[in-house]
Design an enzyme around this catalytic site. Structure first.
Site, PDB file in Angstrom:
ATOM      1  N   ASN A   1       0.800  -1.221   0.000  1.00 51.56           N
ATOM      2  CA  ASN A   1       0.000   0.000   0.000  1.00 51.56           C
ATOM      3  C   ASN A   1       0.833   1.272   0.000  1.00 51.56           C
ATOM      4  OD1 ASN A   1      -2.571   1.564   0.513  1.00 51.56           O
ATOM      5  ND2 ASN A   1      -1.471   2.051   2.407  1.00 51.56           N
TER       6      ASN A   1
ATOM      7  N   GLN B   1      -8.759   4.821   0.073  1.00 48.29           N
ATOM      8  CA  GLN B   1      -7.892   4.092  -0.853  1.00 48.29           C
ATOM      9  C   GLN B   1      -6.870   4.955  -1.584  1.00 48.29           C
ATOM     10  OE1 GLN B   1     -10.633   1.719  -3.262  1.00 48.29           O
ATOM     11  NE2 GLN B   1     -10.572   0.121  -1.683  1.00 48.29           N
TER      12      GLN B   1
ATOM     13  N   ASP C   1       1.353   7.008   0.001  1.00 49.57           N
ATOM     14  CA  ASP C   1       0.420   6.056  -0.595  1.00 49.57           C
ATOM     15  C   ASP C   1       0.751   5.780  -2.058  1.00 49.57           C
ATOM     16  OD1 ASP C   1      -2.187   4.691   0.267  1.00 49.57           O
ATOM     17  OD2 ASP C   1      -2.710   5.490  -1.705  1.00 49.57           O
TER      18      ASP C   1
ATOM     19  N   ARG D   1       0.692 -12.342   3.748  1.00 44.67           N
ATOM     20  CA  ARG D   1      -0.307 -11.555   4.462  1.00 44.67           C
ATOM     21  C   ARG D   1      -0.186 -10.134   3.909  1.00 44.67           C
ATOM     22  NH1 ARG D   1      -0.226  -6.898   8.170  1.00 44.67           N
ATOM     23  NH2 ARG D   1      -2.103  -7.024   9.433  1.00 44.67           N
TER      24      ARG D   1
ATOM     25  N   ASP E   1      -0.757  -6.469   4.095  1.00 48.66           N
ATOM     26  CA  ASP E   1      -1.058  -5.411   5.054  1.00 48.66           C
ATOM     27  C   ASP E   1      -1.915  -4.328   4.393  1.00 48.66           C
ATOM     28  OD1 ASP E   1      -0.289  -4.086   7.738  1.00 48.66           O
ATOM     29  OD2 ASP E   1       0.257  -2.544   6.271  1.00 48.66           O
TER      30      ASP E   1
ATOM     31  N   HIS F   1      -7.010  -0.522   1.887  1.00 50.27           N
ATOM     32  CA  HIS F   1      -6.574   0.792   1.415  1.00 50.27           C
ATOM     33  C   HIS F   1      -6.092   0.753  -0.032  1.00 50.27           C
ATOM     34  CE1 HIS F   1      -7.072   2.647   5.342  1.00 50.27           C
ATOM     35  NE2 HIS F   1      -6.639   1.501   5.832  1.00 50.27           N
TER      36      HIS F   1
ATOM     37  N   GLU G   1      -5.364  -8.137   5.074  1.00 48.52           N
ATOM     38  CA  GLU G   1      -5.835  -7.383   6.229  1.00 48.52           C
ATOM     39  C   GLU G   1      -6.934  -6.420   5.789  1.00 48.52           C
ATOM     40  OE1 GLU G   1      -4.287  -4.413   9.778  1.00 48.52           O
ATOM     41  OE2 GLU G   1      -3.456  -4.233   7.755  1.00 48.52           O
TER      42      GLU G   1
ATOM     43  N   ASN H   1      -3.975 -10.212  17.294  1.00 48.05           N
ATOM     44  CA  ASN H   1      -2.850 -10.073  16.382  1.00 48.05           C
ATOM     45  C   ASN H   1      -1.911  -8.993  16.903  1.00 48.05           C
ATOM     46  OD1 ASN H   1      -3.917  -7.570  15.603  1.00 48.05           O
ATOM     47  ND2 ASN H   1      -3.962  -8.047  13.432  1.00 48.05           N
TER      48      ASN H   1
ATOM     49  N   ARG I   1      -4.726 -18.995  13.016  1.00 51.80           N
ATOM     50  CA  ARG I   1      -3.394 -18.457  13.293  1.00 51.80           C
ATOM     51  C   ARG I   1      -3.299 -18.141  14.775  1.00 51.80           C
ATOM     52  NH1 ARG I   1      -2.420 -12.840  10.685  1.00 51.80           N
ATOM     53  NH2 ARG I   1      -3.717 -12.245  12.460  1.00 51.80           N
TER      54      ARG I   1
END
Length: 494
Positions: free
Chosen positions: A118, A169, A178, A206, A208, A212, A245, A308, A343
């Site tokens: 991201n 986003q 970004d 995974r 992150d 976004h 995520e 987490n 997990r």
């Protein structure tokens, strides 16, 4: 007709690809991931060989592998501020990472990397230096180690309205620069980074801050990745496992349903609700319908966890290692109930949100040390080494592919259930004892409670339960017992 057939073929190919990205590529009957948060690569390699593989763990989620900014005091979150895609961090360099992946794969432990697609680092006064020595000027969106320049980012703006899709986003999450994933160049650099990790033998990622990024951009990136490396034991044409995520409480514009067809999604509602239940804010009897009836994603789409690395530091309902009795009960239920891709967390001790991992005077991450029982002692918590948790990893392996049967509750906070005729779990979260004959669904015999002890050389070091020819056994969990849970399975028959 030809155009229709071609469109249908492409649609089916895309569906097949996204379905494949839900497959964690586990060995045998193993089916639990552990997040070894902030561990060094050399320590993970040894942990795979000496602890995780012998106890039936399936995989490890590792901290971000790419070069990150160096922040004062070395808080854990500096790992989430990329400077370049060079594989040098406080966990080790590329050679050490590759060695770890190879050694873990050799013993059937898959590696999943926490990746940052991201953004790059947030603002920094002057020139920032990364963990590989690379310089960057985040305030100018200049990252020559990639290289990225200002044209590769969205224009700077702040997220003030979480129901505004554009802001969520295309603006900067907590000031992090970004990236524009719609850019062909940015896409190519992200794909190159991920493909290099696949070449080194990782099983998946995974992702992150997935919410976004636009789902269509992620779909393109995922679909462009190489198949997993067959030299590391993966089958031909295997796709990387993707879990994303997406924090979705059900009332925001960007929803998890935009992403769950691309790969699994982190089911944060699971974490919040299991915390409420085992903190006593919701009766355990209601857990009989745990899963989609609670508004959760379908089981094969949900990455599930009690806590987490982020939400364990927040105030609220989420349980963490600081409430050990309730945490162990919640984890036992998590691993026993047939829902989700599981997990478990392996933490380090923290006093505040920014606490760094255990480190020496030179700010080097230190290796975990263990006492005679195998528990960590030098600032690492290592929940995965608590017997009550690693024993439930074995339980989950033993009961894989069985259904939930034989549910019992006392109308409040005492529950039990079976997993086919292979496993039985009982929990007492009341302030009085659970003492009752219950249906364990197990074949007749004597079984070791794997929560209170271990089966060693045919003898149980903890409680044992005798099951009669009808599958019933006397279950006792005192309200003041060290553990509020009891677990039996066919591989722990005395």
């Amino acid at each position: 007709m030809i155009k229709f057939a071609l469109a249908l073929t492409l649609c089916l190919a895309g569906a097949s690809l996204s379905l494949a990205q839900h497959n964690p590529q586990w060995w045998g009957n193993r089916n639990t991931i552990v997040h070894l948060f902030e561990w060094k690569w050399s320590d993970i390699a040894e942990e795979c060989e000496t602890f995780l593989a012998p106890r039936g763990f399936a995989g490890v989620q590792v901290s971000p592998v790419n070069e990150n900014i160096i922040s004062a005091g070395r808080p854990w979150w500096e790992r989430y501020q990329p400077i370049s895609y060079k594989l040098t961090t406080r966990s080790g360099n590329e050679e050490e990472f590759a060695d770890m992946v190879r050694r873990c794969n050799d013993v059937g432990i898959r590696i999943y990397v926490d990746v940052l697609l991201n953004h790059m680092s947030g603002d920094f006064d002057g020139v920032a230096v990364g963990t590989a020595g690379t310089e960057a000027e985040p305030s100018k969106k200049s990252f020559p180690g990639v290289p990225y320049t200002a044209q590769d980012f969205h224009p700077s703006c702040e997220i003030t309205d979480w129901n505004n899709r554009f802001q969520v986003q295309e603006c900067e999450l907590v000031g992090l620069k970004d990236l524009n994933q719609h850019s062909d160049y940015v896409r190519s650099k992200l794909i190159e980074f991920l493909d290099h990790l696949i070449e080194l033998g990782v099983a998946g990622f995974r992702v992150d801050a997935a919410k976004h990024m636009a789902a269509e951009d992620l779909e393109y990136i995922y679909g462009s990745l190489s198949n997993l490396n067959i030299e590391h034991g993966f089958p031909h044409n295997a796709r990387p496992f993707i879990f994303q995520e997406v924090i979705d409480h059900g009332h925001e514009t960007v929803s998890r349903e935009e992403y769950n067809q691309l790969g699994a999604v982190t089911e944060f509602r699971f974490s919040e609700e299991i915390g409420k239940a085992f903190r006593g804010n919701n009766a355990l009897k209601w857990l009989q319908s745990w899963g989609t009836d609670w508004g959760f994603l379908n089981s094969e789409q949900a990455l599930t966890f009690v806590d987490n690395h982020d939400n364990q530091r927040d105030q609220g309902s989420v349980l963490n290692y600081k409430s050990p009795k309730q945490y162990k009960m919640a984890t036992a239920f998590h691993l026993a109930y047939p829902y989700g891709i599981s997990r478990v967390m392996s933490s380090f001790a923290f006093d505040d949100h920014d606490t760094p991992p255990p480190q020496d005077a030179q700010e080097n991450i230190i290796s975990p040390e263990f006492d005679e029982d195998g528990a960590c002692v030098n600032g690492w918590i290592c929940e995965h080494r608590w017997r009550q948790i690693y024993a439930m990893v074995g339980f989950k392996n033993a009961v894989r592919d069985t259904e939930l049967t034989g549910w019992w509750d006392n109308g409040d906070n005492q529950i039990s259930f079976c997993r086919g005729n292979k496993g039985f779990l009982a929990v007492n979260n009341n302030l009085y004892d659970l003492s009752q004959e219950l249906n364990t669904c197990l074949p007749a015999g004597e079984y070791c409670d794997v929560i209170s002890g271990s089966l060693i050389d045919g003898a149980c070091t903890g409680k044992s339960v005798t099951v009669n020819e009808y599958g019933y056994g006397y279950i006792h969990i005192g309200s003041d017992d060290f553990d509020g849970v009891l677990a039996l399975h066919v591989n722990a028959k005395v």
